[in-house]
Scaffold this motif. Structure first.
Motif, short mmCIF file in Angstrom:
data_model
loop_
_atom_site.label_atom_id
_atom_site.label_comp_id
_atom_site.label_asym_id
_atom_site.label_seq_id
_atom_site.Cartn_x
_atom_site.Cartn_y
_atom_site.Cartn_z
N CYS A 132 0.82 -1.22 0.00
CA CYS A 132 0.00 0.00 0.00
C CYS A 132 0.85 1.26 0.00
CB CYS A 132 -0.94 0.01 1.20
SG CYS A 132 -0.11 0.21 2.79
N LEU A 134 2.80 2.25 2.84
CA LEU A 134 3.17 2.69 4.19
C LEU A 134 4.52 2.14 4.63
CD1 LEU A 134 -0.19 2.53 6.20
CD2 LEU A 134 0.94 4.54 5.22
N PHE A 164 0.89 10.93 1.60
CA PHE A 164 0.15 10.04 0.69
C PHE A 164 0.32 10.49 -0.76
CE2 PHE A 164 -3.20 9.07 4.20
CZ PHE A 164 -2.29 8.24 4.83
N ILE A 182 -9.57 10.13 1.94
CA ILE A 182 -9.27 9.87 3.34
C ILE A 182 -10.57 9.87 4.12
CG2 ILE A 182 -8.08 10.68 5.40
CD1 ILE A 182 -6.00 11.98 3.63
N CYS A 241 -3.97 3.97 11.25
CA CYS A 241 -3.98 4.43 9.87
C CYS A 241 -3.74 3.24 8.95
CB CYS A 241 -2.91 5.50 9.65
SG CYS A 241 -2.65 5.94 7.91
N PHE A 243 -5.08 1.36 4.80
CA PHE A 243 -5.81 1.49 3.54
C PHE A 243 -6.84 0.37 3.46
CE2 PHE A 243 -6.74 1.21 -0.95
CZ PHE A 243 -6.75 2.54 -1.35
N ARG A 247 -9.79 3.55 0.19
CA ARG A 247 -9.50 4.86 0.78
C ARG A 247 -8.56 4.66 1.97
NH1 ARG A 247 -15.10 3.83 2.45
NH2 ARG A 247 -15.12 3.39 4.68
N TRP A 248 -7.92 5.75 2.36
CA TRP A 248 -7.13 5.78 3.59
C TRP A 248 -8.07 6.01 4.76
CZ3 TRP A 248 -2.38 4.04 3.46
CH2 TRP A 248 -1.66 4.10 2.26
#
Length: 711
Positions: A132, A134, A164, A182, A241, A243, A247-248
């Protein structure tokens, strides 16, 4: 070269859900799309969290899927992926109920780490992996591609948007300007930043990015990684946090407690656009829908067992609110000209036309000759609070040097030597008065409202011409102010008066000649008077309480169901935090909040934080954090280890699920798309009513080997 879709892969799961995987090459030379078959599992989506930690911050995810290659061009694409740089290929997974209308389910960046291939004829099986975005942030400084320059505050949500967009960079491929990019559910408020459905606390709060900047041993700035920045924000706010569902998602963990209809938490959706003129940061809409579903007809539990996370005896953390040895230089300007701000390269103090560091000369643009009370170098040190015992200290070395030979044409011999008189002071701009504290190494001084120059120290005469030996004349200024009289904005001001012709004869001391910008007998810009970048913990400009540098504040919550702390249980330590409440208006890591009554930003010392709906007195945000963490595990926490089979519909990672009357949220889990099955661990969210006791305290700059033991 152009961006082209190279693979399109499809499957229909056991419960009839359609999935489509699109793989893109961002440097393609051909527009041909191939449609090989997927392996038996379709794809597997996995989320990776910290073990036994309900308050994991960033949760990276990855997708693995097998492709059955049947022809040479398909193999060529695999070879291109294997040779690609990170970001060269990306992919998206779409979902549909009718194989007509598809919506985004997951997106990520393909890695070039591809499974070995068997040396057999077609078809061959190859496993691809996408992330993703991160996890790779651990290797990227948060300043990369965003260019945070002059230290200033940004709204909390903007740090997520910037990273992002600028470092993962898929926003323009899979989202339109009106799509939800988000999704947040964050509901901690203050007395002045009250809870309203359209107000997101991550938008109504901000902090200075310098809280996440360190000074290296060579004096250069070191930005923490993007992962560290976002993870620390998440931990400070008690949120996760990740995904999920296209969406985040930024969701506070304890929101899942009883998060069923009627719902008590707000959900807010934001677009992908980061527009600095939009104070709402792209808020699209908001609602109060429930994020917790229930097992039953459509979600079947099987092959599972229950375990427990241990009872917590205490939760504790540190809020590191200051740099360990120096107040930050937010900006500086020359000649008292506040219209042109400059950012220091490191933490140098260039009094006269530049400085020398590591053998390099820094001069020219952005430097000047500061030689008068109204012609001084001014450095902004931020806001400070006038607390009992508060003071400011400076301990810096100042040097006289040169950029080139300085030989005055109208004198000779020792009269070519240059002598420097430094005049320095602190200026404190309060609400109604401005105070000055002249600095002197020989006479006592105090805060005053009179702007009177005082000689701080003198650098003895030194040759800067051909007799220059390269041995620089350096003096130390080490002065501490009296107690701060008021709260206000603090500045350090300094200028130098340089003289030559100092030795005409024993009776003509007053005949020395002041060097100015217009001096023509030598080039005054070749003279350098400065304090070089400093990394010593002994030196710097420091805010003191009772003569000590207070850099940290610790917070502890204890599990005390009847007013007495339990004897069993474990201690949970939350990693050190770099943002929090105050404790002063000059603290680097203070979280400023927006006051909706006065329509202005507060100074970051508001200690009235509370969880939404809590009928309690407010507190500091870090104290609220340790309280909220222990509430959810004061009696331990149930853990479900097993699998959930979806016979219809879907279950996303952002959703909690009620099992046997307890809300659970997913942690380390994997989703097998072909079988519609989630497998892994879910942690129970059940807030306890146990009585808590709280302790707070400060930590000074004591040696690491002697640092505190909380209990």
């Amino acid at each position: 070269m152009s961006r082209e879709k190279k693979f399109e892969l499809s499957l229909q799961s056991d419960n009839g859900t359609y999935y489509r995987i699109d793989v893109y090459n961002n440097n393609a030379i051909s527009s041909t799309t191939y449609t090989p078959k997927l392996g038996a599992d379709g794809f597997t989506l996995t989320y990776q969290t910290d073990n036994d930690n309900r308050f994991t911050g960033l949760i990276p995810s990855e997708v693995k899927f097998d492709i059955l290659l049947e022809q040479v061009p398909e193999q060529a694409i695999i070879n291109d992926i294997r040779d690609s740089v990170y970001g060269g290929f990306d992919m998206a997974i779409y979902k549909s109920t009718d194989d007509v209308t598809y919506t985004l389910y997951w997106s990520g960046l393909l890695l070039n780490d591809i499974s070995p291939e068997q040396d057999i004829s077609y078809p061959t099986r190859t496993t691809l992996t996408a992330v993703c975005g991160l996890a790779p942030l651990k290797d990227i400084d948060f300043n990369v591609d965003t260019n945070y320059n002059a230290p200033s505050s940004f709204q909390t949500l903007s740090y997520f948007k910037n990273i992002f967009n600028n470092q993962i960079g898929l926003q323009n491929y899979y989202w339109s300007a009106t799509d939800t990019y988000i999704n947040t559910s964050v509901d901690w408020t203050t007395d002045t930043m009250t809870s309203v459905s359209s107000r997101d606390p991550l938008v109504s709060s901000r902090f200075n990015f310098m809280a996440f900047v360190e000074i290296n041993e060579d004096g250069s700035k070191k930005f923490k990684s993007s992962f560290e920045l976002l993870d620390n924000i998440c931990k400070a706010w008690g949120m996760r946090c990740f995904f999920s569902d296209g969406r985040w998602n930024l969701i506070q963990v304890n929101n899942y407690d009883n998060w069923k209809s009627p719902n008590t938490h707000y959900i807010r959706n934001f677009d992908k656009v980061y527009d600095t003129s939009d104070t709402g940061l792209g808020l699209l809409n908001y609602s109060s829908a429930s994020y917790t579903t229930t097992e039953g007809t459509n979600i079947k539990r099987y092959g599972g067992s229950f375990d427990f996370l241990p009872i917590l005896r205490s939760v504790e953390t540190n809020y590191n609110h200051l740099q360990s040895f120096d107040m930050p230089f937010f900006y500086y300007y020359n000649n008292s000209d506040s219209s042109t701000l400059y950012q220091s390269n490191l933490n140098e103090i260039p009094v006269w036309n530049g400085y020398v560091y590591n053998g390099n000369i820094y001069t020219g643009t952005a430097y000047d000759i500061n030689r008068g009370l109204t012609d001084s170098l001014v450095i902004s040190l931020g806001e400070v609070s006038s607390l009992t015992g508060s003071s400011i200290s400076i301990n810096r070395d100042f040097t006289l040097g040169r950029a080139a030979s300085v030989d005055f044409s109208d004198v000779s011999g020792a009269n070519d030597k240059v002598e420097v008189h430094l005049k320095a002071r602190f200026k404190l701009v309060g609400a109604s008065d401005t105070y000055y504290h002249p600095l002197s190494t020989v006479v006592a001084t105090d805060w005053t409202t009179s702007s009177i120059p005082t000689t701080t120290a003198i650098i003895d005469p030194l040759y800067l011409n051909d007799n220059y030996t390269g041995i620089l004349d350096t003096i130390n200024i080490n002065v501490q102010t009296n107690e701060l009289p008021v709260d206000g904005d603090l500045f350090f001001e300094i200028y130098a008066i340089a003289y030559y012709n100092n030795f005409v004869d024993a009776l003509s001391i007053g005949n020395h000649i002041a060097i100015t910008d217009s001096t023509t007998t030598a080039d005054p810009t070749d003279i350098l008077i400065y304090s070089a970048p400093e990394t010593s913990e002994e030196q710097g400009i420091k805010y003191l309480i009772d003569n000590e540098v207070v850099i940290k504040k610790f917070f502890r919550s204890f599990n005390a169901p009847s007013g007495t702390t339990i004897l069993n249980g474990v201690k949970l330590e939350i990693p050190e935090l770099f943002i929090g409440t105050g404790p002063t208006s000059g603290a680097v890591g203070r979280i400023e909040t927006f006051n909706y009554t006065t329509s202005s930003w507060e100074d970051g010392t508001n200690a009235t934080w509370r969880a939404y709906g809590a009928a309690v007195a407010g507190t500091e945000i870090t104290q609220l954090l340790v309280e909220e963490v222990i509430k959810g595990q004061a009696s331990g926490a149930r853990v479900f280890n097993g699998s959930l089979k979806l016979t219809s519909g879907e279950l996303n990672y952002f959703e909690g699920i009620e099992i046997d009357g307890t809300a659970f949220i997913p942690y380390q889990v994997s989703y097998n798309a072909n079988e519609d099955t989630w497998s892994g661990e879910w942690y129970g969210i059940d807030l306890s009513g146990n009585t808590l006791t709280i302790e707070t305290g400060v930590i000074s700059t004591i040696p690491v080997s002697n640092e505190f033991e909380l209990w």
